[in-house]
Design a protein around this motif. Structure first.
Motif, PDB file in Angstrom:
ATOM      1  N   LYS A   1      54.870  37.947  18.077  1.00  0.00           N
ATOM      2  CA  LYS A   1      55.419  36.891  17.073  1.00  0.00           C
ATOM      3  C   LYS A   1      56.754  37.271  17.147  1.00  0.00           C
ATOM      4  O   LYS A   1      57.418  38.381  16.897  1.00  0.00           O
TER       5      LYS A   1
ATOM      6  N   LYS B   1      59.998  36.395  14.454  1.00  0.00           N
ATOM      7  CA  LYS B   1      60.757  35.690  13.202  1.00  0.00           C
ATOM      8  C   LYS B   1      61.862  34.956  13.731  1.00  0.00           C
ATOM      9  O   LYS B   1      62.935  35.489  14.120  1.00  0.00           O
TER      10      LYS B   1
ATOM     11  N   ASP C   1      58.221  31.863  13.871  1.00  0.00           N
ATOM     12  CA  ASP C   1      57.947  31.496  12.514  1.00  0.00           C
ATOM     13  C   ASP C   1      59.570  31.395  11.989  1.00  0.00           C
ATOM     14  O   ASP C   1      60.029  32.679  11.634  1.00  0.00           O
TER      15      ASP C   1
ATOM     16  N   ASN D   1      60.356  30.290   9.025  1.00  0.00           N
ATOM     17  CA  ASN D   1      60.236  30.297   7.570  1.00  0.00           C
ATOM     18  C   ASN D   1      60.571  28.810   6.946  1.00  0.00           C
ATOM     19  O   ASN D   1      61.398  28.890   5.966  1.00  0.00           O
TER      20      ASN D   1
ATOM     21  N   GLU E   1      54.769  28.742  13.437  1.00  0.00           N
ATOM     22  CA  GLU E   1      54.454  28.910  12.027  1.00  0.00           C
ATOM     23  C   GLU E   1      55.503  28.382  10.920  1.00  0.00           C
ATOM     24  O   GLU E   1      56.550  28.749  11.234  1.00  0.00           O
ATOM     25  N   ASP E   2      54.978  27.766  10.103  1.00  0.00           N
ATOM     26  CA  ASP E   2      56.026  27.202   8.793  1.00  0.00           C
ATOM     27  C   ASP E   2      57.223  26.912   9.590  1.00  0.00           C
ATOM     28  O   ASP E   2      58.386  27.024   9.115  1.00  0.00           O
TER      29      ASP E   2
ATOM     30  N   ASN F   1      52.517  31.005   5.809  1.00  0.00           N
ATOM     31  CA  ASN F   1      52.292  31.845   4.718  1.00  0.00           C
ATOM     32  C   ASN F   1      53.072  31.178   3.510  1.00  0.00           C
ATOM     33  O   ASN F   1      53.637  31.967   2.565  1.00  0.00           O
TER      34      ASN F   1
ATOM     35  N   HIS G   1      49.336  37.715   7.322  1.00  0.00           N
ATOM     36  CA  HIS G   1      50.719  37.689   6.980  1.00  0.00           C
ATOM     37  C   HIS G   1      51.214  39.131   6.672  1.00  0.00           C
ATOM     38  O   HIS G   1      50.298  39.797   6.157  1.00  0.00           O
TER      39      HIS G   1
HETATM   40 MG   LIG Z   1      55.825  33.425   7.919  1.00  0.00          MG
END
Ligand SMILES: [Mg+2]
Ligand SMILES: O=C([O-])[C@@H](O)[C@@H](O)[C@H](O)[C@@H](O)C(=O)[O-]
Length: 430
Positions: A199, A201, A229, A231, A254-255, A277, A328
């Motif tokens: 993953k 970020k 992800d 966010n 993710e998001d 999440n 998460h």
């Molecule tokens: Mg996340």
């Protein structure tokens, strides 16, 4: 069975600590050199000590410290009874806001009193189950229905990062500020821990840079499931574009954008599986998001979903609606990793490797920190969580907390130390 007071709580100790953290970049800014956690010890009349670990920010610490003195005399075999007690201490106005919607620290969706209470309940539930398991001589996963797997898979959790904190020596990971740096970091993760999923970020750089990083990862690791992800950093238009460009590259995104409207549109138009999440972080958010097919993977987290049994409830709900479940993570140490591993071991429909920040931490408060082999943590059958508190390490990290004025995680402030004009980005950022 004879009536016994052995299971009753004699004393609860709440210890705030500060742990070192590398300069990991995200949408809000950068991780600080030191970040707070809270360790809870619940000692029973029978002499067993149950452990819990959670956020250390003032809001959590204060609430935990208010509840702790009320626990003497309660029964560790009845953690569910704590919910009423926590309501009594912290109040009943569940919808009351406790912090701004998406705070700098956490990036974990909406914040209200119900969610704060779920976190407070969680740390004590884990400690109660640990103590109770020690009494009975059974592992925590047995109290959750038993493990359905022997090992829990975790994924490499890559971050864009600086080589070191400003003014400090570089750390052993080095810098990752472009696609090549990201691939090098992934190689280190795979070499050191054997992870089989990756993953990244995102939300730290322009979307095109992050798309390029995912393509570079795909080229370097042709068979590994990959995730990105940001966010919620992107507009729907950007989310649609990224989802299209990364179709066939990602197992899930993710998001990409914030909120149920945006997420359901991106999924409807691209069919990219979306994980979250942020837009589903409590049971009250499930009906609308599921009805509108906004998320296809819910990332559980016992620290804020309300504990280990609540995580099983969430998994059952996901199963009912054909939604996948995974896990998460935020910055954490070994007590949290033990709790995550026990509950993950007991979730039948865990379909993806779980997130963990643990490899980023050089310190721990347990005597034998977990090892990852082949990217997995072995599920312990020892009584309780199967970890022992390192009381010297706990005392050292608490001393550091006392000697410092860091009380909250604040990625925005940490970035401002380098870039004085930095403010928390408004969403969508791109
Ligand atoms: Mg996340
Ligand atoms: O540690 C971080 O910077 C993460 O961004 C964390 O705060 C998020 O809660 C998390 O890992 C996520 O998956 O969004």
């Amino acid at each position: 069975m004879a009536y016994t007071t052995d299971r009753f709580v004699r004393e609860v100790r709440v210890t705030p600590i500060l742990i070192t953290d590398p300069p990991l970049l995200n949408l809000s800014g950068v991780h600080q050199p030191l970040t707070p956690r809270t360790v809870v010890e619940v000692e029973t009349e029978g002499g067993h000590v149950g452990l819990g670990e959670t956020y250390g920010d003032t809001e959590y610490l204060t609430a935990i410290q208010r509840v702790a003195p009320r626990l003497a005399g309660t029964d560790v075999s009845r953690p569910t009874a704590l919910r009423a007690l926590i309501d009594d201490v912290l109040g009943h106005d569940d919808a009351a806001a406790t912090a701004a919607d998406v705070p700098a620290s956490g990036l974990r969706g909406k914040r209200d009193l119900a969610k704060l209470k779920a976190s407070v309940f969680s740390v004590f539930e884990v400690a109660y189950l640990d103590a109770w398991g020690r009494h009975l001589g059974v592992p925590v996963h047995a109290l959750l229905g038993g493990r359905v797997r022997d090992r829990v898979d975790y994924s490499a959790y890559l971050f864009y990062k600086w080589a070191g904190h400003p003014g400090a020596e570089p750390d052993s990971w080095g810098a990752a500020l472009d696609p090549q740096g990201v691939v090098e970091q992934a190689r280190l993760f795979v070499e050191r821990y054997g992870f089989g999923s990756i993953k990244l970020k995102g939300g730290a750089f322009e979307p095109d840079q992050e798309i390029a990083a995912m393509h570079a990862l795909r080229a370097a690791f042709p068979d590994m499931p990959l995730r990105l992800d940001p966010n919620g950093a992107w507009s729907v238009e950007t989310g649609l574009r990224v989802a299209r460009e990364l179709t066939g590259v990602l197992e899930y995104l993710e998001d990409p954008s914030a909120g149920v409207d945006a997420m359901s549109r991106i999924h409807a138009e691209t069919h990219m599986p979306l994980a979250t999440n942020m837009c589903v972080t409590g049971f009250d958010e499930v009906p609308d998001a599921f009805a509108r097919n906004a998320v296809q993977v819910v990332l559980s987290d016992h620290h804020y979903w309300g504990g280990l049994r609540a995580t099983l409830d969430l998994a059952a709900l996901c199963r009912t609606y054909g939604v996948s479940v995974s896990m998460h993570s935020n910055t954490h140490l070994g007590i949290s990793l033990a709790a995550m591993t026990h509950v993950a071991a007991a979730v039948p429909n865990l379909e993806h490797a779980c997130d963990t920040h643990r490899p980023w931490q050089d310190e721990d408060v347990i005597t034998r920190p977990h090892t990852f082999t082949g990217g997995a943590v072995e599920v312990s059958d020892a009584p309780g969580l199967g970890v022992e508190l390192d009381t010297d390490a706990l005392a050292d990290l608490h001393r550091r907390w006392k000697d410092s004025d860091v009380r909250d995680r604040d990625d925005v402030a940490a970035m401002r130390a380098v870039n004085p004009d930095w403010t928390a980005p408004r969403l969508p950022r791109w």
